[in-house]
Design an enzyme around this catalytic site. Structure first.
Site, PDB file in Angstrom:
ATOM      1  CG  ASP A  83      39.683-121.368   5.379  1.00  0.00           C
ATOM      2  OD1 ASP A  83      38.735-120.587   5.211  1.00  0.00           O
ATOM      3  OD2 ASP A  83      40.857-121.081   5.062  1.00  0.00           O
ATOM      4  CD  GLU A 132      29.732-116.094   1.208  1.00  0.00           C
ATOM      5  OE1 GLU A 132      30.207-117.226   1.030  1.00  0.00           O
ATOM      6  OE2 GLU A 132      30.320-115.049   0.892  1.00  0.00           O
ATOM      7  CG  ASP A 179      33.070-110.323   8.692  1.00  0.00           C
ATOM      8  OD1 ASP A 179      32.460-109.723   9.583  1.00  0.00           O
ATOM      9  OD2 ASP A 179      34.307-110.479   8.703  1.00  0.00           O
ATOM     10  N   GLY A 219      34.155-121.796   1.111  1.00  0.00           N
ATOM     11  CA  GLY A 219      33.556-121.871   2.442  1.00  0.00           C
ATOM     12  C   GLY A 219      32.173-122.486   2.499  1.00  0.00           C
TER      13      GLY A 219
HETATM   14  P1  5GP Z   1      32.703-110.239   3.761  1.00  0.00           P
HETATM   15  O1  5GP Z   1      32.974-109.895   2.343  1.00  0.00           O
HETATM   16  O2  5GP Z   1      31.228-110.354   4.075  1.00  0.00           O
HETATM   17  O3  5GP Z   1      33.410-109.332   4.716  1.00  0.00           O
HETATM   18  O4  5GP Z   1      33.404-111.607   4.034  1.00  0.00           O
HETATM   19  C1  5GP Z   1      32.888-112.809   3.576  1.00  0.00           C
HETATM   20  C2  5GP Z   1      33.957-113.870   3.525  1.00  0.00           C
HETATM   21  O5  5GP Z   1      34.955-113.658   4.530  1.00  0.00           O
HETATM   22  C3  5GP Z   1      33.373-115.234   3.839  1.00  0.00           C
HETATM   23  O6  5GP Z   1      32.890-115.868   2.689  1.00  0.00           O
HETATM   24  C4  5GP Z   1      34.537-115.956   4.445  1.00  0.00           C
HETATM   25  O7  5GP Z   1      35.317-116.541   3.434  1.00  0.00           O
HETATM   26  C5  5GP Z   1      35.378-114.861   5.111  1.00  0.00           C
HETATM   27  N1  5GP Z   1      35.117-114.785   6.564  1.00  0.00           N
HETATM   28  C6  5GP Z   1      34.535-113.769   7.250  1.00  0.00           C
HETATM   29  N2  5GP Z   1      34.466-114.043   8.552  1.00  0.00           N
HETATM   30  C7  5GP Z   1      35.035-115.258   8.713  1.00  0.00           C
HETATM   31  C8  5GP Z   1      35.248-116.121   9.867  1.00  0.00           C
HETATM   32  O8  5GP Z   1      34.915-115.826  11.032  1.00  0.00           O
HETATM   33  N3  5GP Z   1      35.855-117.305   9.608  1.00  0.00           N
HETATM   34  C9  5GP Z   1      36.245-117.697   8.367  1.00  0.00           C
HETATM   35  N4  5GP Z   1      36.839-118.882   8.238  1.00  0.00           N
HETATM   36  N5  5GP Z   1      36.055-116.915   7.265  1.00  0.00           N
HETATM   37  C10 5GP Z   1      35.446-115.726   7.450  1.00  0.00           C
END
Ligand code: 5GP
Length: 191
Positions: free
Chosen positions: A171, A111, A115, A56
């Site tokens: 993506d 990064e 999220d 990403g």
């Molecule tokens: P976390 O571990 O912080 O919950 O998630 C991080 C990863 O989730 C990001 O690097 C990404 O790959 C994916 N992600 C979280 N939200 C989104 C979003 O709205 N769109 C996309 N394409 N990926 C997301």
């Protein structure tokens, strides 16, 4: 596949796949320039190791490196937490580790979006265990309301709402990373 050069290219993204544009190309580019300068000032006198968290951050890190005026090394790792679904699997897996040892280095984790913060928390611990001299996080996007208590996100591009977004490296089922803006995905993941 068609190779005709006569026909106009179909619209991309196709109608209905992208809703609101949250960040335009211009907004992103000017913020990335500020982040590049911020980082270059912070790391004056050392050579940080920028670690792109693939896939990403592919577009973001390419622009960020060019906005960074000073010596910098780059490496990439592939982690997977989402698979091809739109929701977190809750499991972070290192699919490809770095080629460069992180011990003794000033690591900047680059990064696309924080999220839940699960991925970053895992990677921060990972690099601290590897003996990095320092670990900083630079994320293009942070989800509004993310519980960042205990999670150091040192450099943030933008806060965004709870929509699933695509573009500028992000993506939907591996498609749309090449859009120059960040928009809300309104399509289906079937491609
Ligand atoms: P976390 O571990 O912080 O919950 O998630 C991080 C990863 O989730 C990001 O690097 C990404 O790959 C994916 N992600 C979280 N939200 C989104 C979003 O709205 N769109 C996309 N394409 N990926 C997301």
């Amino acid at each position: 596949m068609t190779t005709s050069s006569q026909l106009p290219l179909p619209p991309f993204p196709p109608e209905g796949e992208v809703g609101k544009i949250l960040l335009t190309e211009e907004q992103i580019q000017s913020r990335v320039a500020v982040l590049g300068e911020e980082l270059a000032r912070k790391y004056q006198g050392v050579t940080p190791l920028f670690v792109a968290v693939m896939k990403g951050s592919v577009i973001f890190v390419a622009d960020l490196l060019r906005a960074y005026h000073g010596p910098v090394e780059f490496d990439a790792m592939v982690v997977s937490s989402y698979g091809d679904a739109l929701r977190s699997s809750g499991v972070v897996k290192i699919v490809k580790d770095l080629d460069t040892p992180a011990a003794g280095r000033h690591v900047v984790l680059v990064e696309d979006i924080v999220d839940t913060g699960l991925t970053m928390q895992y990677l921060l611990n990972h690099f601290e265990q590897q003996g990095a001299s320092s670990v900083a996080v630079c994320s293009l996007l942070v989800r509004e309301g993310t519980d960042t208590a205990g999670l150091r996100i040192d450099h943030v591009g933008f806060e965004i709402p709870h929509d699933f977004v695509i573009g500028y490296g992000l993506d939907a089922a591996q498609i749309y990373r090449n859009l120059p803006f960040v928009g809300v995905f309104t399509g289906t993941v079937d491609h």
